[in-house]
Design a protein around this motif. Sequence first.
Motif, PDB file in Angstrom:
ATOM      1  N   GLU A  44      38.692  31.767  44.623  1.00  0.00           N
ATOM      2  CA  GLU A  44      38.355  32.885  45.908  1.00  0.00           C
ATOM      3  C   GLU A  44      39.505  34.092  45.722  1.00  0.00           C
ATOM      4  O   GLU A  44      39.312  35.226  45.739  1.00  0.00           O
ATOM      5  CB  GLU A  44      38.060  32.219  47.155  1.00  0.00           C
ATOM      6  N   LEU A  45      40.749  33.459  45.547  1.00  0.00           N
ATOM      7  CA  LEU A  45      42.043  34.398  45.416  1.00  0.00           C
ATOM      8  C   LEU A  45      41.816  35.027  44.271  1.00  0.00           C
ATOM      9  O   LEU A  45      41.991  36.301  44.315  1.00  0.00           O
ATOM     10  CB  LEU A  45      43.125  33.407  45.590  1.00  0.00           C
ATOM     11  N   LYS A  46      41.632  34.536  42.979  1.00  0.00           N
ATOM     12  CA  LYS A  46      41.359  35.256  42.023  1.00  0.00           C
ATOM     13  C   LYS A  46      40.429  36.377  42.088  1.00  0.00           C
ATOM     14  O   LYS A  46      40.649  37.621  41.441  1.00  0.00           O
ATOM     15  CB  LYS A  46      40.890  34.413  40.743  1.00  0.00           C
ATOM     16  N   TYR A  47      39.251  36.419  42.609  1.00  0.00           N
ATOM     17  CA  TYR A  47      38.084  37.125  42.758  1.00  0.00           C
ATOM     18  C   TYR A  47      38.678  38.163  43.492  1.00  0.00           C
ATOM     19  O   TYR A  47      38.407  39.230  43.220  1.00  0.00           O
ATOM     20  CB  TYR A  47      37.054  36.484  43.651  1.00  0.00           C
ATOM     21  N   ASP A  48      39.549  38.073  44.775  1.00  0.00           N
ATOM     22  CA  ASP A  48      40.161  38.853  45.695  1.00  0.00           C
ATOM     23  C   ASP A  48      41.074  40.000  44.773  1.00  0.00           C
ATOM     24  O   ASP A  48      40.778  41.177  45.031  1.00  0.00           O
ATOM     25  CB  ASP A  48      41.015  38.540  46.689  1.00  0.00           C
ATOM     26  N   TYR A  49      41.673  39.295  43.841  1.00  0.00           N
ATOM     27  CA  TYR A  49      42.633  40.228  43.209  1.00  0.00           C
ATOM     28  C   TYR A  49      41.994  41.024  42.083  1.00  0.00           C
ATOM     29  O   TYR A  49      42.299  42.228  41.637  1.00  0.00           O
ATOM     30  CB  TYR A  49      43.492  39.231  42.207  1.00  0.00           C
ATOM     31  N   GLU A  50      40.847  40.405  41.390  1.00  0.00           N
ATOM     32  CA  GLU A  50      39.944  41.075  40.421  1.00  0.00           C
ATOM     33  C   GLU A  50      38.945  42.076  40.916  1.00  0.00           C
ATOM     34  O   GLU A  50      38.773  43.085  40.208  1.00  0.00           O
ATOM     35  CB  GLU A  50      39.350  40.233  39.528  1.00  0.00           C
ATOM     36  N   HIS A  51      38.696  42.146  42.204  1.00  0.00           N
ATOM     37  CA  HIS A  51      37.461  43.099  42.790  1.00  0.00           C
ATOM     38  C   HIS A  51      38.386  43.775  43.838  1.00  0.00           C
ATOM     39  O   HIS A  51      37.493  44.133  44.854  1.00  0.00           O
ATOM     40  CB  HIS A  51      36.329  42.241  43.467  1.00  0.00           C
ATOM     41  N   ALA A  52      39.337  44.276  43.651  1.00  0.00           N
ATOM     42  CA  ALA A  52      40.097  45.200  44.857  1.00  0.00           C
ATOM     43  C   ALA A  52      41.288  45.566  43.914  1.00  0.00           C
ATOM     44  O   ALA A  52      41.790  45.295  43.034  1.00  0.00           O
ATOM     45  CB  ALA A  52      40.776  44.473  46.059  1.00  0.00           C
ATOM     46  N   GLU A  53      41.656  46.903  44.436  1.00  0.00           N
ATOM     47  CA  GLU A  53      42.667  47.607  44.013  1.00  0.00           C
ATOM     48  C   GLU A  53      44.084  46.928  44.100  1.00  0.00           C
ATOM     49  O   GLU A  53      44.631  47.443  45.118  1.00  0.00           O
ATOM     50  CB  GLU A  53      42.644  49.108  44.456  1.00  0.00           C
ATOM     51  N   ARG A  54      44.332  46.181  43.271  1.00  0.00           N
ATOM     52  CA  ARG A  54      45.582  45.325  43.437  1.00  0.00           C
ATOM     53  C   ARG A  54      46.463  45.509  42.472  1.00  0.00           C
ATOM     54  O   ARG A  54      45.856  45.541  41.368  1.00  0.00           O
ATOM     55  CB  ARG A  54      45.388  43.777  43.888  1.00  0.00           C
ATOM     56  N   GLY A  55      47.618  45.292  42.555  1.00  0.00           N
ATOM     57  CA  GLY A  55      48.466  45.481  41.170  1.00  0.00           C
ATOM     58  C   GLY A  55      48.877  43.934  40.823  1.00  0.00           C
ATOM     59  O   GLY A  55      49.532  43.976  39.762  1.00  0.00           O
ATOM     60  N   ILE A  56      48.722  43.058  41.481  1.00  0.00           N
ATOM     61  CA  ILE A  56      48.760  41.629  40.595  1.00  0.00           C
ATOM     62  C   ILE A  56      47.447  40.820  40.619  1.00  0.00           C
ATOM     63  O   ILE A  56      46.489  41.155  40.982  1.00  0.00           O
ATOM     64  CB  ILE A  56      49.813  40.771  41.505  1.00  0.00           C
ATOM     65  N   LEU A  67      51.873  34.280  39.532  1.00  0.00           N
ATOM     66  CA  LEU A  67      51.421  35.612  40.085  1.00  0.00           C
ATOM     67  C   LEU A  67      52.143  36.648  38.994  1.00  0.00           C
ATOM     68  O   LEU A  67      53.196  36.457  38.689  1.00  0.00           O
ATOM     69  CB  LEU A  67      51.909  35.900  41.330  1.00  0.00           C
ATOM     70  N   THR A  68      51.535  37.449  38.393  1.00  0.00           N
ATOM     71  CA  THR A  68      51.851  38.327  37.622  1.00  0.00           C
ATOM     72  C   THR A  68      51.267  39.901  37.557  1.00  0.00           C
ATOM     73  O   THR A  68      50.171  39.875  38.251  1.00  0.00           O
ATOM     74  CB  THR A  68      51.641  37.747  36.019  1.00  0.00           C
TER      75      THR A  68
END
Length: 198
Positions: A44-56, A67-68
């Motif tokens: 779920e957390l990975k999905y959030d990072y991949e499907h939003a304009e996030r820098g990490i 976290l990278t």
Amino acid sequence: MELSEYKAVMEGLLFASGDEGISQKQLEQILELDAEAVQHVLEELKYDYEHAERGITIMESNEVLHLTTKPEHTAYYQKLMDTPQASRLSQAALETLAIIAYQQPITRAEIEEVRGVKSDRPVQTLMSRGLISEKGRKEGVGRPILYGTSTEFLTYFGLRSLDELPPLPENVEQADVEGEADLFFKKFQDQLEEENGQ
């Protein structure tokens, strides 16, 4: 706890684990969840990072999670590394610098043996700031790089030579070496920041 809370705690744990990262087993123990539940929260957390304009993002290497930053932003990180920095050195960088200053020439593996943790990033930071440099290669298997302090190191800390480093107390345990030197470097860094009005 709600899923959103678990995600928030997991994100915090990933951030707090820093360079060392954290394993899924550790997450299971800390969150008191089984492997399947931890995997679900992680996905779920990975999905959030991949499907939003996030820098990490979350990276897994040798069963350790980190976290990278996102590779597509590399050009911007390179600009940051190339920019002269007046910011203070991290605790990890200060520890690493102290070990190198007092035990040079020294290999990264020897630094890690003293610190007890991986030291790739602190060494890279110190190299990029010009505080340390390669001093050759050690004889033996793999011929690892030897590191030592640079002229920039002396300038940065206002020293004329390495002889001006404060002596370490006698009968000091190896693990205390970087602690003693860290206090010295922190004092100089604070002094420099005061002089520069930071």
